[in-house]
Motif scaffolding. Structure first.
Motif, PDB file in Angstrom:
ATOM      1  N   UNK A  33       0.835  -1.589  -0.233  1.00  0.00           N
ATOM      2  CA  UNK A  33       0.066   0.250  -0.442  1.00  0.00           C
ATOM      3  C   UNK A  33       0.875   0.695   0.653  1.00  0.00           C
ATOM      4  N   UNK A  34       1.816   1.011   0.436  1.00  0.00           N
ATOM      5  CA  UNK A  34       3.310   2.093   0.448  1.00  0.00           C
ATOM      6  C   UNK A  34       2.887   3.456  -0.721  1.00  0.00           C
ATOM      7  N   UNK A  35       3.854   2.155  -0.976  1.00  0.00           N
ATOM      8  CA  UNK A  35       4.209   2.134  -2.608  1.00  0.00           C
ATOM      9  C   UNK A  35       3.176   2.798  -3.520  1.00  0.00           C
ATOM     10  N   UNK A  36       1.975   2.076  -3.361  1.00  0.00           N
ATOM     11  CA  UNK A  36       0.851   2.456  -4.497  1.00  0.00           C
ATOM     12  C   UNK A  36       0.479   3.591  -4.228  1.00  0.00           C
ATOM     13  N   UNK A  37       0.754   4.058  -2.929  1.00  0.00           N
ATOM     14  CA  UNK A  37       0.335   5.493  -2.639  1.00  0.00           C
ATOM     15  C   UNK A  37       1.312   6.556  -3.325  1.00  0.00           C
ATOM     16  N   UNK A  59       0.437   9.077  -7.011  1.00  0.00           N
ATOM     17  CA  UNK A  59       0.338  11.394  -7.141  1.00  0.00           C
ATOM     18  C   UNK A  59       1.570  11.606  -8.377  1.00  0.00           C
ATOM     19  N   UNK A  60       2.224  10.152  -9.097  1.00  0.00           N
ATOM     20  CA  UNK A  60       3.447  10.543 -10.168  1.00  0.00           C
ATOM     21  C   UNK A  60       2.046  10.263 -11.282  1.00  0.00           C
ATOM     22  N   UNK A  61       2.952  11.138 -12.023  1.00  0.00           N
ATOM     23  CA  UNK A  61       2.782  10.909 -13.752  1.00  0.00           C
ATOM     24  C   UNK A  61       3.475  10.178 -14.520  1.00  0.00           C
TER      25      UNK A  61
END
Length: 145
Positions: free
Chosen positions: A96-100, A104-106
Motif C-alpha cells: 500500500x505504501x508504494x502504491x500510494x 500521485x505521480x505522472x
C-alpha cells in the motif's frame, strides 16, 4: 428464348448459393483462426499497460500500444480476465505504501523489445515506477523502480 433465360437464372442462382456457402465456410474458418492467432505476449503487454498504468495519476506513452490493442481484442474474454487478475495481484503485492506513492505521480510508459521479451517501463522521473519483462508465452516479471 424465355426458357433459356429461366435456365440461366436458375443456374446462376444455384451458383450464387454455392458461392455463399463457400463464403460462410470461409468466415467460420477465419473466425476460428483469428481467435487462435492473437499474440499472447502482445495481448498481455496491453493488459499490463492498462492495468498497471491505472495506478498512476496520469501518463503518456509511445505509439506502440495501438498495435498491442489488436492482440488484446482477439484474446478470448476468459483469458483477458485471468491476465488482468494476475497483473492486479502482482502490482498489489508491492504494498500500500508504494502504491500510494506512485498514485500521485505522472508516468511515461515505454515499451521495447529485447530479444524474445517485451520490456515495459513506467518511468516517473526517479520517484518510483514499475518495470515489466514479458515473455513470449505471456508470463511476466514485475520489478519496482
Amino acid at each position: 428464348m424465355e426458357t433459356r433465360k429461366n435456365v440461366m437464372k436458375k443456374a446462376s442462382f444455384k451458383d450464387r448459393m454455392e458461392d455463399w456457402s463457400k463464403i460462410e465456410k470461409t468466415l467460420r474458418d477465419t473466425t476460428e483462426l483469428s481467435a487462435k492467432s492473437y499474440g499472447r505476449q502482445s495481448a498481455v503487454a496491453y493488459i499490463i499497460y492498462m492495468m498497471a498504468g491505472s495506478y498512476f495519476a496520469s501518463g503518456t506513452s509511445n505509439s506502440r500500444f495501438r498495435n498491442l490493442y489488436l492482440n488484446y481484442a482477439e484474446m478470448p474474454k476468459e483469458k483477458q480476465y485471468e491476465s488482468e487478475r494476475r497483473v492486479i495481484d502482482s502490482v498489489e503485492k508491492l504494498g500500500a505504501e508504494f502504491l500510494q506513492k506512485i498514485a500521485a505521480l505522472r508516468c511515461k510508459v515505454v515499451c521495447r523489445r529485447s530479444g524474445e521479451e517485451l520490456l515495459m517501463d513506467f518511468h516517473t522521473g526517479g520517484f518510483g515506477g514499475l518495470s515489466f519483462q514479458i515473455e513470449r508465452n505471456g508470463n511476466f516479471r514485475l520489478s519496482p523502480l
